[in-house]
Design a protein around this motif. Structure first.
Motif, PDB file in Angstrom:
ATOM      1  N   ALA A 115       0.829  -1.211   0.000  1.00 47.20           N
ATOM      2  CA  ALA A 115       0.000   0.000   0.000  1.00 47.20           C
ATOM      3  C   ALA A 115       0.859   1.254   0.000  1.00 47.20           C
ATOM      4  O   ALA A 115       0.610   2.189  -0.758  1.00 47.20           O
ATOM      5  CB  ALA A 115      -0.939  -0.007   1.203  1.00 47.20           C
ATOM      6  N   VAL A 116       1.889   1.290   0.841  1.00 50.98           N
ATOM      7  CA  VAL A 116       2.767   2.454   0.904  1.00 50.98           C
ATOM      8  C   VAL A 116       3.571   2.584  -0.382  1.00 50.98           C
ATOM      9  O   VAL A 116       3.735   3.673  -0.925  1.00 50.98           O
ATOM     10  CB  VAL A 116       3.704   2.374   2.132  1.00 50.98           C
ATOM     11  CG1 VAL A 116       4.773   3.448   2.085  1.00 50.98           C
ATOM     12  CG2 VAL A 116       2.895   2.480   3.418  1.00 50.98           C
ATOM     13  N   GLY A 117       4.066   1.468  -0.883  1.00 54.29           N
ATOM     14  CA  GLY A 117       4.905   1.481  -2.083  1.00 54.29           C
ATOM     15  C   GLY A 117       4.181   1.881  -3.347  1.00 54.29           C
ATOM     16  O   GLY A 117       4.798   2.381  -4.287  1.00 54.29           O
ATOM     17  N   THR A 118       2.868   1.688  -3.383  1.00 51.27           N
ATOM     18  CA  THR A 118       2.113   2.028  -4.588  1.00 51.27           C
ATOM     19  C   THR A 118       1.324   3.324  -4.441  1.00 51.27           C
ATOM     20  O   THR A 118       0.673   3.753  -5.388  1.00 51.27           O
ATOM     21  CB  THR A 118       1.157   0.879  -4.974  1.00 51.27           C
ATOM     22  OG1 THR A 118       0.275   0.609  -3.877  1.00 51.27           O
ATOM     23  CG2 THR A 118       1.933  -0.371  -5.339  1.00 51.27           C
ATOM     24  N   ALA A 119       1.387   3.930  -3.258  1.00 53.82           N
ATOM     25  CA  ALA A 119       0.696   5.204  -3.052  1.00 53.82           C
ATOM     26  C   ALA A 119       1.486   6.322  -3.717  1.00 53.82           C
ATOM     27  O   ALA A 119       2.703   6.246  -3.858  1.00 53.82           O
ATOM     28  CB  ALA A 119       0.559   5.496  -1.552  1.00 53.82           C
ATOM     29  N   GLU A 120       0.782   7.354  -4.105  1.00 53.17           N
ATOM     30  CA  GLU A 120       1.451   8.530  -4.655  1.00 53.17           C
ATOM     31  C   GLU A 120       2.221   9.188  -3.519  1.00 53.17           C
ATOM     32  O   GLU A 120       1.639   9.544  -2.493  1.00 53.17           O
ATOM     33  CB  GLU A 120       0.422   9.487  -5.245  1.00 53.17           C
ATOM     34  CG  GLU A 120       1.046  10.686  -5.913  1.00 53.17           C
ATOM     35  CD  GLU A 120      -0.002  11.609  -6.505  1.00 53.17           C
ATOM     36  OE1 GLU A 120       0.297  12.803  -6.617  1.00 53.17           O
ATOM     37  OE2 GLU A 120      -1.091  11.140  -6.850  1.00 53.17           O
ATOM     38  N   HIS A 121       3.533   9.336  -3.682  1.00 50.20           N
ATOM     39  CA  HIS A 121       4.361   9.880  -2.608  1.00 50.20           C
ATOM     40  C   HIS A 121       3.921  11.294  -2.262  1.00 50.20           C
ATOM     41  O   HIS A 121       3.712  12.123  -3.134  1.00 50.20           O
ATOM     42  CB  HIS A 121       5.835   9.874  -3.014  1.00 50.20           C
ATOM     43  CG  HIS A 121       6.766  10.156  -1.887  1.00 50.20           C
ATOM     44  ND1 HIS A 121       6.898   9.315  -0.814  1.00 50.20           N
ATOM     45  CD2 HIS A 121       7.583  11.197  -1.642  1.00 50.20           C
ATOM     46  CE1 HIS A 121       7.774   9.817   0.033  1.00 50.20           C
ATOM     47  NE2 HIS A 121       8.197  10.966  -0.450  1.00 50.20           N
ATOM     48  N   GLY A 122       3.745  11.548  -0.988  1.00 57.76           N
ATOM     49  CA  GLY A 122       3.292  12.858  -0.533  1.00 57.76           C
ATOM     50  C   GLY A 122       1.790  12.972  -0.422  1.00 57.76           C
ATOM     51  O   GLY A 122       1.276  13.989   0.020  1.00 57.76           O
ATOM     52  N   THR A 123       1.069  11.930  -0.833  1.00 56.88           N
ATOM     53  CA  THR A 123      -0.382  11.921  -0.742  1.00 56.88           C
ATOM     54  C   THR A 123      -0.793  10.947   0.354  1.00 56.88           C
ATOM     55  O   THR A 123      -0.318   9.817   0.371  1.00 56.88           O
ATOM     56  CB  THR A 123      -1.015  11.474  -2.086  1.00 56.88           C
ATOM     57  OG1 THR A 123      -0.592  12.376  -3.096  1.00 56.88           O
ATOM     58  CG2 THR A 123      -2.527  11.457  -2.003  1.00 56.88           C
ATOM     59  N   PRO A 124      -1.652  11.372   1.277  1.00 60.26           N
ATOM     60  CA  PRO A 124      -2.070  10.458   2.339  1.00 60.26           C
ATOM     61  C   PRO A 124      -2.724   9.201   1.773  1.00 60.26           C
ATOM     62  O   PRO A 124      -3.439   9.255   0.781  1.00 60.26           O
ATOM     63  CB  PRO A 124      -3.092  11.265   3.139  1.00 60.26           C
ATOM     64  CG  PRO A 124      -2.841  12.687   2.786  1.00 60.26           C
ATOM     65  CD  PRO A 124      -2.278  12.680   1.391  1.00 60.26           C
ATOM     66  N   ILE A 125      -2.444   8.063   2.408  1.00 63.10           N
ATOM     67  CA  ILE A 125      -3.086   6.809   1.996  1.00 63.10           C
ATOM     68  C   ILE A 125      -4.552   6.851   2.373  1.00 63.10           C
ATOM     69  O   ILE A 125      -5.405   6.390   1.648  1.00 63.10           O
ATOM     70  CB  ILE A 125      -2.381   5.606   2.649  1.00 63.10           C
ATOM     71  CG1 ILE A 125      -0.965   5.481   2.079  1.00 63.10           C
ATOM     72  CG2 ILE A 125      -3.155   4.322   2.433  1.00 63.10           C
ATOM     73  CD1 ILE A 125      -0.131   4.439   2.754  1.00 63.10           C
ATOM     74  N   ARG A 126      -4.852   7.437   3.540  1.00 62.98           N
ATOM     75  CA  ARG A 126      -6.255   7.598   3.918  1.00 62.98           C
ATOM     76  C   ARG A 126      -6.512   9.074   4.147  1.00 62.98           C
ATOM     77  O   ARG A 126      -5.634   9.813   4.597  1.00 62.98           O
ATOM     78  CB  ARG A 126      -6.594   6.739   5.125  1.00 62.98           C
ATOM     79  CG  ARG A 126      -6.262   7.322   6.428  1.00 62.98           C
ATOM     80  CD  ARG A 126      -6.771   6.409   7.544  1.00 62.98           C
ATOM     81  NE  ARG A 126      -6.845   7.248   8.719  1.00 62.98           N
ATOM     82  CZ  ARG A 126      -6.533   6.853   9.921  1.00 62.98           C
ATOM     83  NH1 ARG A 126      -6.148   5.635  10.131  1.00 62.98           N
ATOM     84  NH2 ARG A 126      -6.619   7.678  10.929  1.00 62.98           N
ATOM     85  N   PRO A 127      -7.708   9.553   3.845  1.00 69.46           N
ATOM     86  CA  PRO A 127      -7.976  10.985   3.966  1.00 69.46           C
ATOM     87  C   PRO A 127      -7.988  11.439   5.427  1.00 69.46           C
ATOM     88  O   PRO A 127      -8.256  10.661   6.328  1.00 69.46           O
ATOM     89  CB  PRO A 127      -9.347  11.137   3.327  1.00 69.46           C
ATOM     90  CG  PRO A 127      -9.968   9.791   3.408  1.00 69.46           C
ATOM     91  CD  PRO A 127      -8.839   8.789   3.371  1.00 69.46           C
ATOM     92  N   CYS A 128      -7.723  12.720   5.614  1.00 67.03           N
ATOM     93  CA  CYS A 128      -7.766  13.311   6.954  1.00 67.03           C
ATOM     94  C   CYS A 128      -9.211  13.607   7.327  1.00 67.03           C
ATOM     95  O   CYS A 128     -10.004  13.998   6.477  1.00 67.03           O
ATOM     96  CB  CYS A 128      -7.006  14.628   6.981  1.00 67.03           C
ATOM     97  SG  CYS A 128      -5.246  14.449   7.044  1.00 67.03           S
ATOM     98  N   PRO A 129      -9.515  13.454   8.597  1.00 70.20           N
ATOM     99  CA  PRO A 129     -10.851  13.858   9.035  1.00 70.20           C
ATOM    100  C   PRO A 129     -10.975  15.377   8.994  1.00 70.20           C
ATOM    101  O   PRO A 129      -9.972  16.080   9.149  1.00 70.20           O
ATOM    102  CB  PRO A 129     -10.942  13.345  10.479  1.00 70.20           C
ATOM    103  CG  PRO A 129      -9.612  12.787  10.833  1.00 70.20           C
ATOM    104  CD  PRO A 129      -8.734  12.833   9.623  1.00 70.20           C
ATOM    105  N   PRO A 130     -12.183  15.904   8.800  1.00 71.36           N
ATOM    106  CA  PRO A 130     -12.370  17.352   8.787  1.00 71.36           C
ATOM    107  C   PRO A 130     -11.866  17.980  10.082  1.00 71.36           C
ATOM    108  O   PRO A 130     -12.075  17.426  11.166  1.00 71.36           O
ATOM    109  CB  PRO A 130     -13.885  17.512   8.655  1.00 71.36           C
ATOM    110  CG  PRO A 130     -14.391  16.208   8.151  1.00 71.36           C
ATOM    111  CD  PRO A 130     -13.425  15.160   8.620  1.00 71.36           C
ATOM    112  N   GLY A 131     -11.182  19.105   9.972  1.00 73.88           N
ATOM    113  CA  GLY A 131     -10.694  19.824  11.127  1.00 73.88           C
ATOM    114  C   GLY A 131      -9.419  19.281  11.727  1.00 73.88           C
ATOM    115  O   GLY A 131      -8.949  19.786  12.736  1.00 73.88           O
TER     116      GLY A 131
END
Length: 136
Positions: A115-131
């Motif tokens: 998962a880490v190796g195929t993720a776009e570098h610098g882009t979170p693997i999972r989204p941040c919660p609001p706030g």
């Protein structure tokens, strides 16, 4: 994963510890704080041993070698030992950790590496919660 500037790893150690599962996996760790006499740098498991932190080590396969954010080995340690590892007596950089609810199997760690190796570098693997105030 926490990205930060102008902060020491020890200052951020309580962030994952507040919400982490029982286990933390160190995906990547770079430092110049622990060189051998020939200037080769210590592996994370050796640094953990120096800090008196017990950890299991998962070796990353050659298929993931050179992947940004991943080291050659993944120390797996108890969440409560993370402050002792990052105690402020040395300077890590490019620190990547992931929290998991329990000790992962070798196959699960390989899935994390994939998962880490195929993720776009610098882009979170999972989204941040609001706030959220931490760049996760």
């Amino acid at each position: 994963m926490v990205h930060a500037t102008a902060a020491e790893a020890g200052e951020l150690v309580d962030l994952p510890a507040r919400s982490a599962g029982e286990t933390v996996v160190v995906l990547g760790l770079e430092t110049t704080s622990f060189p051998d006499a020939d200037f080769s740098l210590w592996r994370p498991s050796r640094i953990a041993a120096e800090q008196k932190v017990e950890c299991a080590v998962h070796r990353v396969g050659s298929w993931a070698a050179g992947t940004p954010g991943l080291g050659e080995e993944l120390p797996v340690l108890r969440r409560d030992d993370l402050p002792r590892l990052l105690d402020g007596t040395w300077s890590p950089y490019e620190l990547s950790i992931v929290e998991v609810p329990a000790r992962p199997t070798s196959a699960q760690l390989d899935d994390v590496v994939l998962a880490v190796g195929t993720a776009e570098h610098g882009t979170p693997i999972r989204p941040c919660p609001p706030g959220c105030w931490v760049d996760c």
